[in-house]
Motif scaffolding. Structure first.
Motif, mmCIF file in Angstrom:
data_model
loop_
_atom_site.group_PDB
_atom_site.id
_atom_site.type_symbol
_atom_site.label_atom_id
_atom_site.label_comp_id
_atom_site.label_asym_id
_atom_site.label_seq_id
_atom_site.Cartn_x
_atom_site.Cartn_y
_atom_site.Cartn_z
ATOM 1 N N LEU A 103 1.258 -0.956 0.220
ATOM 2 C CA LEU A 103 -0.372 -0.051 0.053
ATOM 3 C C LEU A 103 0.818 1.433 -0.482
ATOM 4 O O LEU A 103 0.360 2.145 -0.715
ATOM 5 N N VAL A 104 2.048 1.297 0.836
ATOM 6 C CA VAL A 104 2.475 2.285 0.454
ATOM 7 C C VAL A 104 3.608 2.452 -0.892
ATOM 8 O O VAL A 104 2.797 3.952 -1.072
ATOM 9 N N VAL A 105 3.965 2.156 -1.403
ATOM 10 C CA VAL A 105 4.395 1.892 -2.535
ATOM 11 C C VAL A 105 3.747 1.899 -3.338
ATOM 12 O O VAL A 105 3.583 3.299 -4.627
ATOM 13 N N ARG A 106 2.277 2.236 -3.443
ATOM 14 C CA ARG A 106 0.918 1.982 -4.273
ATOM 15 C C ARG A 106 0.831 2.946 -4.379
ATOM 16 O O ARG A 106 0.596 3.811 -5.823
ATOM 17 N N MET A 107 0.739 4.026 -2.913
ATOM 18 C CA MET A 107 -0.022 5.073 -3.010
ATOM 19 C C MET A 107 1.489 5.757 -3.257
ATOM 20 O O MET A 107 1.216 7.145 -4.164
ATOM 21 N N LEU A 108 2.588 5.423 -3.458
ATOM 22 C CA LEU A 108 3.478 6.623 -3.505
ATOM 23 C C LEU A 108 3.721 7.054 -5.378
ATOM 24 O O LEU A 108 4.108 7.629 -6.063
ATOM 25 N N GLU A 109 3.533 5.218 -6.021
ATOM 26 C CA GLU A 109 3.190 5.347 -7.369
ATOM 27 C C GLU A 109 2.176 5.836 -7.975
ATOM 28 O O GLU A 109 2.455 7.138 -8.814
ATOM 29 N N ASP A 110 0.943 5.908 -7.141
ATOM 30 C CA ASP A 110 0.212 7.063 -7.640
ATOM 31 C C ASP A 110 -0.321 8.382 -7.332
ATOM 32 O O ASP A 110 -1.010 9.496 -8.269
ATOM 33 N N LEU A 111 1.086 9.018 -6.709
ATOM 34 C CA LEU A 111 1.215 10.430 -6.341
ATOM 35 C C LEU A 111 1.875 10.604 -7.696
ATOM 36 O O LEU A 111 1.787 12.402 -8.236
ATOM 37 N N VAL B 95 5.194 11.364 -8.882
ATOM 38 C CA VAL B 95 5.876 12.309 -8.217
ATOM 39 C C VAL B 95 7.007 12.333 -9.455
ATOM 40 O O VAL B 95 7.523 11.482 -10.198
ATOM 41 N N GLU B 96 7.695 13.370 -9.679
ATOM 42 C CA GLU B 96 8.581 13.458 -10.380
ATOM 43 C C GLU B 96 9.943 14.180 -10.104
ATOM 44 O O GLU B 96 9.483 15.165 -9.116
ATOM 45 N N ASP B 97 11.466 14.301 -10.373
ATOM 46 C CA ASP B 97 12.409 14.797 -10.118
ATOM 47 C C ASP B 97 12.123 16.303 -9.484
ATOM 48 O O ASP B 97 11.507 16.777 -10.533
ATOM 49 N N GLY B 98 12.385 16.463 -8.472
ATOM 50 C CA GLY B 98 12.411 18.028 -8.094
ATOM 51 C C GLY B 98 10.979 18.696 -7.847
ATOM 52 O O GLY B 98 10.774 19.305 -6.940
ATOM 53 N N HIS B 99 10.353 17.211 -7.607
ATOM 54 C CA HIS B 99 8.561 18.071 -6.457
ATOM 55 C C HIS B 99 8.711 17.628 -4.908
ATOM 56 O O HIS B 99 9.414 17.304 -4.493
ATOM 57 N N ARG B 100 8.495 18.713 -4.637
ATOM 58 C CA ARG B 100 8.358 19.218 -2.982
ATOM 59 C C ARG B 100 7.445 18.505 -2.726
ATOM 60 O O ARG B 100 6.091 18.315 -3.277
ATOM 61 N N LEU B 101 7.693 17.527 -1.413
ATOM 62 C CA LEU B 101 6.400 16.291 -0.919
ATOM 63 C C LEU B 101 6.264 16.760 0.534
ATOM 64 O O LEU B 101 7.083 16.454 1.318
ATOM 65 N N ALA C 110 10.365 8.023 0.504
ATOM 66 C CA ALA C 110 10.263 9.472 -0.694
ATOM 67 C C ALA C 110 11.880 10.197 -0.611
ATOM 68 O O ALA C 110 12.074 11.449 -1.683
ATOM 69 N N CYS C 111 12.827 9.831 0.681
ATOM 70 C CA CYS C 111 13.833 10.875 0.750
ATOM 71 C C CYS C 111 14.627 10.726 0.260
ATOM 72 O O CYS C 111 15.380 10.821 -0.908
ATOM 73 N N HIS C 112 14.726 9.055 0.037
ATOM 74 C CA HIS C 112 15.789 8.370 -1.629
ATOM 75 C C HIS C 112 15.385 8.640 -2.258
ATOM 76 O O HIS C 112 16.252 9.206 -3.270
ATOM 77 N N ARG C 113 14.059 8.677 -3.169
ATOM 78 C CA ARG C 113 13.930 9.800 -4.011
ATOM 79 C C ARG C 113 13.738 10.563 -4.456
ATOM 80 O O ARG C 113 13.960 10.990 -5.402
ATOM 81 N N LEU C 114 13.051 11.687 -3.800
ATOM 82 C CA LEU C 114 13.461 13.354 -3.554
ATOM 83 C C LEU C 114 14.993 13.876 -3.569
ATOM 84 O O LEU C 114 15.090 14.747 -4.173
ATOM 85 N N GLY C 115 15.041 12.908 -2.105
ATOM 86 C CA GLY C 115 16.488 13.917 -1.880
ATOM 87 C C GLY C 115 15.464 14.699 -0.056
ATOM 88 O O GLY C 115 14.536 14.770 -0.570
ATOM 89 N N SER C 116 16.154 14.510 1.104
ATOM 90 C CA SER C 116 15.157 15.153 2.567
ATOM 91 C C SER C 116 15.241 16.067 2.010
ATOM 92 O O SER C 116 14.159 16.358 2.656
ATOM 93 N N ASP C 117 15.989 17.115 0.867
ATOM 94 C CA ASP C 117 15.132 18.335 1.263
ATOM 95 C C ASP C 117 14.242 18.641 0.398
ATOM 96 O O ASP C 117 13.349 20.052 1.157
ATOM 97 N N LEU C 118 13.544 17.514 0.517
ATOM 98 C CA LEU C 118 12.218 18.428 -0.638
ATOM 99 C C LEU C 118 10.932 17.200 0.036
ATOM 100 O O LEU C 118 10.313 17.049 -0.407
ATOM 101 N N VAL C 119 11.898 17.122 1.212
ATOM 102 C CA VAL C 119 10.341 15.947 1.822
ATOM 103 C C VAL C 119 10.007 16.490 3.025
ATOM 104 O O VAL C 119 11.116 17.103 4.066
#
Length: 401
Positions: A129-137, A139-145, A159-168
C-alpha cells in the motif's frame, strides 16, 4: 538524492559485529524478495521507486518491535509484543503486512510483557500500500512532497531516497511517534523536515507543495492542503467515515484554489487522523421510544463495503454497533453530534423494522441515498468523483450506462 543514498550506504556499515553483519545480509535478501513480490503484483511499477524499496531497510524503522495480533474465541482481540530478539521479527519486517507499533496512544512494544486489549494507534503500513500510493502520486524529480502521518518513518525514507531529504516534509501529531521516526530516518542517513503538529493543517512554512500524501484516513479533505498545493499539484488521501468504509482519492488542485478528482479502486483503509476520530457514544438513547416501521433497506446491506461507503455519504459521522437484546439482535446507528439515531432488527418473518429518533430520520436519509445509487446501477467506487472548495466537499457517482 545521490548524497542521501551515499550517507545511507556508509552510515549503517561502520563497526558491525559478525551477528549484525549477518542480519544486514539476511535483511538485504529478504528486502529483494519483497521487491520482487511487490513488482510482480503490480504495486511497484517504476524504476526510481524500485530503487528506493531495494535500498531503504524497513527493519531499521521497526527496531523498537511491533505488536502481533492474538485472537481467541470468546475474548476481545489482544496484542502481544514482538521484539528484534525474536526469531520471527526480521522475516515479519519484510512481509507485506501492516505491523502495529503503538497501542492506546502511548504504549510501545518495549513497554509490555504479555498481552493488551486496547486499540492500535500507530503502525507501519503494509509495503504494497505504501508503494502503491507513492506510485499513484505521480512524483517527478524536483517535486516538493508533504507526507501526513509519519508512522515509523519508512514511507518518508522511501520519499527521501527518491527526491532527496531537502524536498520532503512529514507532519506527525504524536511527539513520541515523530521522535522515533526522526531517529530511524537519521540512522538511515535521511534528514527530512519532521514537524510535530496537526497534519490536517498541513505545514504552510514548507509549501507550496507539488504533492501531498496522507497515511491516515479522513472524513473530509482539509482545505489547508488545497491552499498549500501548487496549481496542478496532486493530493492523495483516503476518504471515509465512522462506519469504516473508505477509499483512496486522487485530486488535482486548480488555478481557482479548488481540487477535483476521482477515487481509485482498491478499498484502502487507514486509522483515522486523530482529530477526526469518533466521539464516545456515552449513554445510549432509549431505543424503544420511537414508533417501529418496516424498511426496504435492511442493516445487512451495510456488510457490503461499497454500500456502506454510500451510506456514509449521507451520514459520515454516524457510528455503527450491534446489540443483543433478549431474543433479537439490534443494529444501531448513532450520530452523537447531530443527536440522531436509528435501530433496526428483523422480525420472525425476516422483515426489517426500524425505529428512529432525534432531530431527523437518520435511516431514511441513508436508505434514500443507497436506493438512488442502486437505481443508477450500483457503480463501483472507481466511478465516484470528489471535489473540494473552501466551502464544502462533494462526492458524486457516475451512473452505470
Amino acid at each position: 538524492m545521490a548524497g542521501a543514498r551515499n550517507r545511507f550506504a556508509h552510515g549503517l556499515g561502520h563497526g558491525r559485529s559478525p551477528g549484525e553483519e549477518q542480519r544486514v545480509s539476511d535483511a538485504a535478501e529478504l528486502r529483494q524478495q519483497l521487491v520482487e513480490q511487490l513488482a510482480t503484483a503490480g504495486h511497484l511499477r517504476t524504476a526510481p521507486w524500485r530503487r528506493a524499496v531495494e535500498a531503504v531497510p524497513r527493519h531499521e524503522f521497526l527496531n523498537n518491535g511491533y505488536f502481533e495480533r492474538v485472537d481467541a474465541p470468546g475474548r476481545p482481540t489482544a496484542w502481544t509484543p514482538v521484539m528484534p530478539s525474536s526469531p520471527s521479527w526480521l522475516q515479519s519486517c519484510y512481509s507485506d503486512r501492516s505491523l502495529v507499533t503503538q497501542i492506546a496512544g502511548t504504549i510501545v512494544p518495549g513497554d509490555l510483557r504479555g498481552e493488551i486489549t486496547r486499540l492500535p494507534t500507530s503502525s507501519s503500513t503494509l509495503p504494497s500500500l505504501v508503494v502503491r500510493m507513492l506510485e499513484d502520486l505521480q512524483v517527478e524529480d524536483g517535486h516538493r512532497l508533504l507526507l501526513v502521518g509519519a508512522g515509523t518513518g519508512y514511507s518518508s525514507g522511501l520519499a527521501c531516497h527518491r527526491l532527496g531529504s531537502d524536498l520532503v516534509v512529514t507532519v506527525e501529531v504524536d511527539p513520541d511517534v515523530a521522535t522515533r521516526a526522526r531517529n530511524a530516518l537519521a540512522r538511515c542517513g535521511f534528514a527530512p523536515t519532521v514537524v510535530v503538529g496537526d497534519g490536517l493543517a498541513g505545514w504552510k512554512d514548507g509549501g507550496p507543495y507539488d504533492r501531498i500524501v496522507a497515511y491516515c484516513g479522513t472524513i473530509t479533505v482539509p482545505p489547508q492542503w488545497v491552499d498549500q498545493t501548487r496549481p496542478g499539484g496532486i493530493i492523495l488521501i483516503t476518504v471515509g467515515g465512522w462506519m469504516y468504509s473508505s477509499e483512496l482519492a486522487r485530486l488535482t488542485v486548480t488555478e481557482e484554489g479548488t481540487a477535483k478528482g476521482r477515487f481509485l479502486d482498491g478499498r484502502n483503509s487507514f486509522m483515522l487522523a486523530r482529530p477526526q476520530t469518533p466521539p464516545p457514544l456515552g449513554l445510549l438513547p432509549d431505543l424503544d421510544q420511537a414508533d417501529e416501521r418496516p424498511t426496504n433497506l435492511g442493516a445487512d446491506a451495510l456488510e457490503d463495503w461499497d454500500t456502506r461507503f454510500v451510506a456514509q455519504l449521507a451520514a459520515p459521522r454516524a457510528q455503527r454497533l450491534t446489540l443483543d437484546r433478549g431474543d433479537r439482535t439490534q443494529h444501531v446507528l448513532i450520530d452523537v453530534d447531530a443527536g440522531t439515531w436509528a435501530a433496526l432488527h428483523q422480525d420472525e418473518r425476516g422483515r426489517w423494522l426500524v425505529r428512529q429518533g432525534g432531530r431527523d430520520r437518520l435511516w431514511e436519509r441513508i436508505a434514500d441515498h443507497v436506493t438512488r445509487w442502486r437505481r443508477d446501477g450500483s457503480p463501483g467506487l472507481e466511478r465516484f468523483d470528489i471535489s473540494v472548495t473552501p466551502e464544502a466537499q462533494t462526492i458524486t457517482w457516475r451512473p452505470v450506462a
